[in-house]
Design an enzyme around this catalytic site. Structure first.
Site, short mmCIF file in Angstrom:
data_model
loop_
_atom_site.label_atom_id
_atom_site.label_comp_id
_atom_site.label_asym_id
_atom_site.label_seq_id
_atom_site.Cartn_x
_atom_site.Cartn_y
_atom_site.Cartn_z
N LYS A 136 0.78 -1.12 -0.04
CA LYS A 136 -0.04 -0.16 -0.04
C LYS A 136 0.84 1.29 0.05
O LYS A 136 2.02 1.26 0.43
CB LYS A 136 -0.92 0.03 1.28
CG LYS A 136 -0.28 0.21 2.49
CD LYS A 136 -0.05 1.70 3.00
CE LYS A 136 0.66 1.53 4.31
NZ LYS A 136 1.27 3.00 4.43
N ASP A 189 -2.62 -1.34 9.98
CA ASP A 189 -2.79 -1.21 8.49
C ASP A 189 -3.49 -2.55 8.26
O ASP A 189 -3.90 -2.69 6.93
CB ASP A 189 -1.49 -1.25 7.79
CG ASP A 189 -0.98 0.46 7.86
OD1 ASP A 189 -1.81 1.18 8.05
OD2 ASP A 189 0.19 0.61 7.65
#
Length: 284
Positions: free
Chosen positions: A10, A136
């Site tokens: 990401k 996350d």
């Protein structure tokens, strides 16, 4: 039976810190999306009650310190699974890079073991489990593009950003997220990036406005400690990247590029600074 899962990296198109919370975490607002740089996990059921992890990468832990191992143990304990699993982790995402490599591995393990053991755990429940492993992980369970709030676990999916090239460069240093947040004075942040502005740019597919709206309040802290990050940012801008930002707590810097003709120039120019350079696409 074998199950395969892809664990994509990401990037943070925007990272803002609002204040430090009473529980010690920071209240954040982030816009995250995924790029086509990925680890791959191969999971095989074992008859005995054990977790075994292997990898071609010699620099990652293969025991309880590994987030994929922690994910497997969590799901086994929580759902009373008595069989074991062998996980082979084909590592491609650099570690301690601000790209959520470990978090994405944990999320892929949760998804894969849910299928392997036929547990039928709903996605929302997998995300709740993921939040126990790291901030996350809930985002990495579903991927896509999302606004993340709280400490990162409260997610609001949004539109996919305009398609472009992403050139990633990680200097040969390891950055501790805990250290960067520990040195951040949230009250002293003078300029906060605008989530509404970034969201509008994404929803209207305005690439150059998206580049202008990017911001990361952790950058100043990381750059102060690791000047290599600033050097890579300056190099990317000189080489013609349309938008440049550090991802997460760093040290990876990414440049967004609209025209493919610029990609090779950026890639080759950055190889002089560091060996970990990748030219990938943003995932749709």
């Amino acid at each position: 039976m074998k199950i395969y899962e892809k664990a994509s990296a990401k990037i943070n198109l925007l990272l803002d810190v609002l204040h430090k919370r009473e529980d010690g975490y920071h209240e954040v607002e982030m816009i995250m999306t995924m790029v086509d740089l990925a680890d791959r996990l191969e999971m095989t059921e074992l008859p005995r009650d054990t977790i075994i992890i292997s990898s071609q990468a010699g620099y990652i832990p293969l025991d309880e310190k590994n987030l994929a191992f922690q994910a497997a143990k969590l799901i086994k304990d929580r759902y009373n699974v008595r069989t074991g699993v062998y996980i082979h982790l084909d590592k491609r995402i650099p570690v301690a890079a601000g790209l959520a490599g470990g978090s994405s591995d944990a999320a892929a393990a949760l998804r894969g073991l849910n299928r392997l053991w036929k547990l039928n755990i709903p996605t929302e429940e997998l995300q709740t489990l993921g939040a126990e492993l790291g901030s996350d992980v809930p985002f990495c369970v579903t991927g896509g593009t999302a606004i993340a709030r709280g400490r990162g676990e409260k997610l609001e999916p949004i539109a996919t950003p305009p398609q472009c090239w992403v050139v990633l460069a990680k200097p040969p240093i390891h950055v501790s997220t805990q250290e960067i947040y520990g040195k951040l004075n949230a009250k002293a942040i003078s300029r906060h990036p605008s989530v509404p502005r970034m969201r509008r740019a994404i929803e209207h597919q305005q690439f150059y406005e998206m580049c202008q709206a990017m911001g990361n309040v952790l950058e100043d802290v990381t750059v102060r400690l690791y000047p290599e990050v600033r050097q890579i940012k300056e190099c990317m801008l000189r080489l013609g990247a349309d938008g440049v930002l550090m991802s997460g707590s760093g040290p990876t810097v990414f440049g967004l590029v609209a025209k493919e003709s610029k990609v090779a120039r950026l890639y080759n120019g950055l190889r002089g600074f560091c060996k970990d350079v990748y030219a990938v696409r943003m995932l749709s």
